[in-house]
Design a protein around this motif. Structure first.
Motif, PDB file in Angstrom:
ATOM      1  N   ASP A  51       1.096  15.038   7.484  1.00 29.50           N
ATOM      2  CA  ASP A  51      -0.125  14.327   7.079  1.00 29.50           C
ATOM      3  C   ASP A  51      -0.552  13.348   8.162  1.00 29.50           C
ATOM      4  OD1 ASP A  51      -0.342  15.668   4.680  1.00 29.50           O
ATOM      5  OD2 ASP A  51       0.707  14.121   3.524  1.00 29.50           O
ATOM      6  N   ASP A  52       0.412  12.634   8.739  1.00 27.57           N
ATOM      7  CA  ASP A  52       0.097  11.699   9.825  1.00 27.57           C
ATOM      8  C   ASP A  52      -0.457  12.444  11.039  1.00 27.57           C
ATOM      9  OD1 ASP A  52       0.862   9.546   8.363  1.00 27.57           O
ATOM     10  OD2 ASP A  52       2.787   9.244   9.349  1.00 27.57           O
ATOM     11  N   LEU A  53       0.110  13.602  11.327  1.00 26.99           N
ATOM     12  CA  LEU A  53      -0.383  14.397  12.457  1.00 26.99           C
ATOM     13  C   LEU A  53      -1.796  14.899  12.176  1.00 26.99           C
ATOM     14  CD1 LEU A  53      -0.187  15.826  15.135  1.00 26.99           C
ATOM     15  CD2 LEU A  53       1.168  17.626  14.028  1.00 26.99           C
ATOM     16  N   ALA A  56      -4.237  12.137  12.903  1.00 27.71           N
ATOM     17  CA  ALA A  56      -4.400  11.952  14.346  1.00 27.71           C
ATOM     18  C   ALA A  56      -5.246  13.066  14.946  1.00 27.71           C
ATOM     19  CB  ALA A  56      -3.026  11.908  15.023  1.00 27.71           C
ATOM     20  N   ALA A  57      -5.058  14.287  14.455  1.00 25.47           N
ATOM     21  CA  ALA A  57      -5.844  15.424  14.948  1.00 25.47           C
ATOM     22  C   ALA A  57      -7.308  15.273  14.570  1.00 25.47           C
ATOM     23  CB  ALA A  57      -5.281  16.729  14.391  1.00 25.47           C
ATOM     24  N   LYS A  58      -7.570  14.753  13.376  1.00 26.22           N
ATOM     25  CA  LYS A  58      -8.959  14.528  12.959  1.00 26.22           C
ATOM     26  C   LYS A  58      -9.628  13.464  13.827  1.00 26.22           C
ATOM     27  CE  LYS A  58      -8.663  15.864   8.077  1.00 26.22           C
ATOM     28  NZ  LYS A  58      -8.845  15.401   6.668  1.00 26.22           N
ATOM     29  N   LYS A  59      -8.883  12.410  14.130  1.00 26.37           N
ATOM     30  CA  LYS A  59      -9.443  11.351  14.982  1.00 26.37           C
ATOM     31  C   LYS A  59      -9.765  11.895  16.368  1.00 26.37           C
ATOM     32  CE  LYS A  59      -7.276   7.457  12.584  1.00 26.37           C
ATOM     33  NZ  LYS A  59      -6.317   6.332  12.667  1.00 26.37           N
ATOM     34  N   SER A 106      -6.275  10.366   3.354  1.00 27.96           N
ATOM     35  CA  SER A 106      -6.068   8.993   3.809  1.00 27.96           C
ATOM     36  C   SER A 106      -7.010   8.588   4.930  1.00 27.96           C
ATOM     37  CB  SER A 106      -4.619   8.821   4.288  1.00 27.96           C
ATOM     38  OG  SER A 106      -4.327   9.762   5.321  1.00 27.96           O
ATOM     39  N   TYR A 107      -7.750   9.549   5.461  1.00 26.31           N
ATOM     40  CA  TYR A 107      -8.660   9.235   6.565  1.00 26.31           C
ATOM     41  C   TYR A 107      -9.999   9.904   6.327  1.00 26.31           C
ATOM     42  CZ  TYR A 107     -10.807   9.419  11.205  1.00 26.31           C
ATOM     43  OH  TYR A 107     -11.691   9.321  12.255  1.00 26.31           O
ATOM     44  N   ASP A 108     -11.042   9.088   6.259  1.00 23.87           N
ATOM     45  CA  ASP A 108     -12.406   9.581   6.108  1.00 23.87           C
ATOM     46  C   ASP A 108     -13.159   9.256   7.390  1.00 23.87           C
ATOM     47  OD1 ASP A 108     -14.955  10.312   5.442  1.00 23.87           O
ATOM     48  OD2 ASP A 108     -15.221   8.820   3.863  1.00 23.87           O
ATOM     49  N   PRO A 109     -13.498  10.266   8.199  1.00 20.33           N
ATOM     50  CA  PRO A 109     -14.158   9.987   9.478  1.00 20.33           C
ATOM     51  C   PRO A 109     -15.621   9.594   9.347  1.00 20.33           C
ATOM     52  CG  PRO A 109     -14.014  12.345   9.138  1.00 20.33           C
ATOM     53  CD  PRO A 109     -13.262  11.704   7.997  1.00 20.33           C
ATOM     54  N   GLY A 110     -16.197   9.818   8.162  1.00 22.48           N
ATOM     55  CA  GLY A 110     -17.629   9.598   7.980  1.00 22.48           C
ATOM     56  C   GLY A 110     -18.127   8.223   8.393  1.00 22.48           C
TER      57      GLY A 110
END
Length: 220
Positions: A51-53, A56-59, A106-110
């Motif tokens: 999940d952490d990876l 990071a990949a999305k970022k 846990s991560y929303d890039p919007g």
């Protein structure tokens, strides 16, 4: 023989490559390791879990998309941003899917992407005289339209002729929205309250006055 040392960035780039070719549902430590030509040890030595990876990949994927959005084009700069989104969806449908079409975890890039585009919009000659809230509303309108087209691209409903049609529609809608943003009518008090809520959700500021300041006003 000395072992090759893989960095956190190496792992992230390999994860992005896996997502780009197979989709985020296929992201596993084993596939990332194969992409790097390594064991799974570098994956788990750099990240607590998959999940952490994935975050990071999305970022990292956001940066790939933003590079396309910032490329100069033949249209109004604002429309070029929309075209960059469509080009990203066309070239990297699985990456677009990972950012925007999968359930938010846990991560929303919007919000991050919106903020960066808004910063860019504040420097565009045809948009910098608008109040910040008008730029935000303009961006939300364009984003809804562009996201709909990008989703169709990711679903495979596209051929070379449809691509030209999409760009034509994007250009016409973009020009119409920009023109409309410069002649917005005075809003009712309840509409201003609603816009204040809208603004605070995007910028963590509860004051509606913050979104009424134009570029010229900020120099006072």
């Amino acid at each position: 023989m000395k072992k090759t040392k893989f960095t956190r960035e190496d792992v992230v780039l390999a994860a992005v490559s896996v997502i780009d070719s197979e989709g985020i549902s296929q992201l596993t430590a084993r596939k990332v390791a194969v992409e790097m030509g390594a064991s799974t040890a570098p994956v788990y030595s750099n990240f607590k879990n998959m999940d952490d990876l994935a975050v990071a990949a999305k970022k990292a994927t956001v940066e790939i998309m933003m590079a396309l959005l910032e490329k100069p084009g033949e249209q109004l700069q604002f429309i070029n941003i929309g075209e960059g989104v469509l080009q990203f969806a066309k070239n990297h449908p699985y990456l677009y899917d990972a950012l925007f079409l999968q359930p938010t975890t846990s991560y929303d890039p919007g919000p991050q992407i919106m903020d960066r585009i808004l910063e860019k919009m504040a420097t565009i000659p045809e948009l910098k005289t608008l109040q910040p809230v008008e730029r935000l509303i303009l961006l939300k309108k364009m984003a809804i339209f562009t996201h709909g087209m990008a989703s169709e691209i990711c679903s495979g409903f596209l051929n070379q002729y449809q691509w030209r049609e999409l760009l034509l529609l994007l250009e016409e809608v973009g020009e119409a929205l920009v023109a409309a943003s410069h002649r917005s009518l005075p809003r009712k008090e309840q509409d201003n309250d609603l816009l204040g809520t809208f603004w605070s959700k995007c910028h963590n500021s509860p004051k509606f006055d913050d979104c009424l300041e134009t570029e010229g006003d900020s120099d006072d």
